[in-house]
Write an enzyme that holds these catalytic residues in place. Structure first.
Site, PDB file in Angstrom:
ATOM      1  N   ARG A 214       0.847  -1.179   0.000  1.00 39.55           N
ATOM      2  CA  ARG A 214       0.000   0.000   0.000  1.00 39.55           C
ATOM      3  C   ARG A 214       0.891   1.241   0.000  1.00 39.55           C
ATOM      4  NH1 ARG A 214      -3.415  -2.713  -1.712  1.00 39.55           N
ATOM      5  NH2 ARG A 214      -5.469  -3.183  -0.846  1.00 39.55           N
ATOM      6  N   GLU A 243      -3.171   7.506  -4.526  1.00 42.25           N
ATOM      7  CA  GLU A 243      -3.580   7.004  -5.849  1.00 42.25           C
ATOM      8  C   GLU A 243      -4.894   7.639  -6.298  1.00 42.25           C
ATOM      9  OE1 GLU A 243      -3.720   2.731  -5.859  1.00 42.25           O
ATOM     10  OE2 GLU A 243      -1.710   2.609  -5.032  1.00 42.25           O
ATOM     11  N   HIS A 261      -0.715   0.071  -9.902  1.00 41.16           N
ATOM     12  CA  HIS A 261      -1.391  -0.840  -8.955  1.00 41.16           C
ATOM     13  C   HIS A 261      -1.984  -2.055  -9.693  1.00 41.16           C
ATOM     14  CE1 HIS A 261      -3.526  -0.929  -4.780  1.00 41.16           C
ATOM     15  NE2 HIS A 261      -3.254  -2.163  -5.214  1.00 41.16           N
ATOM     16  N   ALA A 263      -0.412  -5.368  -9.478  1.00 40.23           N
ATOM     17  CA  ALA A 263       0.312  -6.590  -9.102  1.00 40.23           C
ATOM     18  C   ALA A 263      -0.557  -7.850  -9.196  1.00 40.23           C
ATOM     19  CB  ALA A 263       0.914  -6.454  -7.712  1.00 40.23           C
TER      20      ALA A 263
HETATM   21  C1  DGY Z   1      -5.344  -6.105  -3.132  1.00 45.70           C
HETATM   22  O1  DGY Z   1      -5.862  -7.188  -3.391  1.00 45.70           O
HETATM   23  O2  DGY Z   1      -5.328  -5.635  -1.998  1.00 45.70           O
HETATM   24  C2  DGY Z   1      -4.734  -5.350  -4.266  1.00 45.70           C
HETATM   25  O3  DGY Z   1      -4.059  -4.237  -3.854  1.00 45.70           O
HETATM   26  C3  DGY Z   1      -5.756  -4.990  -5.322  1.00 45.70           C
HETATM   27  O4  DGY Z   1      -5.952  -6.120  -6.075  1.00 45.70           O
END
Ligand code: DGY
Length: 304
Positions: A214, A243, A261, A263
């Protein structure tokens, strides 16, 4: 069922208007579900976040009001770990700079000293937050013959430590000894700006910082300074403090790799996340125990 099909999150007033008299909400991390929303929607019984992180939801308020909150752990662990490694390798080996170099027509001849980066294999990987994703990142480090250090409030246990050849250390030791510091802690009051000027000063000048957790875990202004003055070698960021805004100082730096963001954004994983969230939501509405509740105590209070 009411489906919001737009890309932008609903403004709070509209969210409340559409959610009032509904029992379940399947939402994204861009939807802020706070006490005001919960009070205005007294029929709400389930809030199913399509994410593992749930800092967009006031869980304490939900629990008080008997609303079950769920998230989507596990299904995104390996995808997120893969992408963390993509950032790590891109930052260490200057992949994005290399791409720019070629596109800009600067690749005129092979040169011995061009775009030198740091090695990854055999180095020390420091994992801050040794939960599911942190461990999956560490496991990939084994293939690179890395030494793994981790910091977590809870020890992983001897079996996991043996399997991942990981050693628990305190944060100052991890920062001092790691070549790569990768963040996998949730955003909590105590992890906000965990990596600030002091932590960055403790890192090696050859080290890279990776953040796919985060944004507010890192003090972005302090990171810009550290990267600009080359007090650390590089960074790879998938998340940002505010963000979708990105600190303007980051945009002009070549020693940081930036991603929006993403991932967990693989076709397979996004489908699994959506299915799990829907399963969670429907199970609560049917009176059952959802697969991945965040506040199981709300279930108990509902049934009492
Ligand atoms: C999560 O799952 O917390 C990611 O940051 C968003 O997919």
């Amino acid at each position: 069922m009411d489906v919001h099909t737009g890309d932008a999150p609903l403004p709070k007033r509209e969210l409340i208007a559409r959610l009032r008299a509904r029992q379940g909400l399947v939402c994204l991390i861009t939807d802020a579900v706070d006490d005001e929303v919960l009070v205005a929607c007294p029929d709400l019984r389930a809030v199913a976040n399509v994410a593992v992180g749930f800092n967009n939801i006031d869980v304490a308020a939900a629990t008080r009001r008997g609303v079950v909150v769920t998230n989507t752990p596990d299904v995104l662990t390996d995808t997120t770990a893969d992408f963390t490694w993509a950032l790590l390798m891109a930052a260490a080996r200057r992949v994005v700079e290399g791409d720019q170099y070629v596109r800009q027509g600067r690749f005129k001849q092979w040169e011995y000293m061009v775009l030198l980066g740091g090695d990854i294999h055999g180095k020390t990987l420091g994992v801050v937050g040794f939960g599911r994703i942190g461990r999956a990142v560490a496991r990939r480090g084994l293939g690179f013959g890395m030494r793994v250090l981790y910091q977590d409030a809870v020890p992983a246990g001897p079996e996991v430590e043996r399997e991942l050849r990981a050693t628990r250390v305190d944060l100052p030791t991890l920062l001092r000894e790691s070549d790569f510091v990768t963040l996998h802690t949730p955003l909590l009051p105590e992890t906000r700006h965990l990596i600030g000027a002091q932590a960055l000063a403790a890192m090696r000048p050859t080290a890279c910082l990776i953040n796919a957790a985060r944004g507010p875990v890192v003090d972005e202004a302090a990171l810009v300074e550290a990267l600009r003055e080359r007090r650390i070698a590089g960074a790879g960021l998938d998340v940002f403090e505010e963000e979708p805004k990105v600190h303007p100082g980051l945009l002009g730096l070549t020693n940081v790799v930036l991603a929006p963001h993403v991932a967990s954004a693989s076709y397979e994983t996004r489908l699994k996340m959506a299915n799990l969230a829907i399963d969670n939501c429907l199970t609560v509405l049917e009176g059952g125990t959802p697969p991945t509740p965040v506040n199981p105590e709300a279930l108990a209070s509902r049934r009492a």
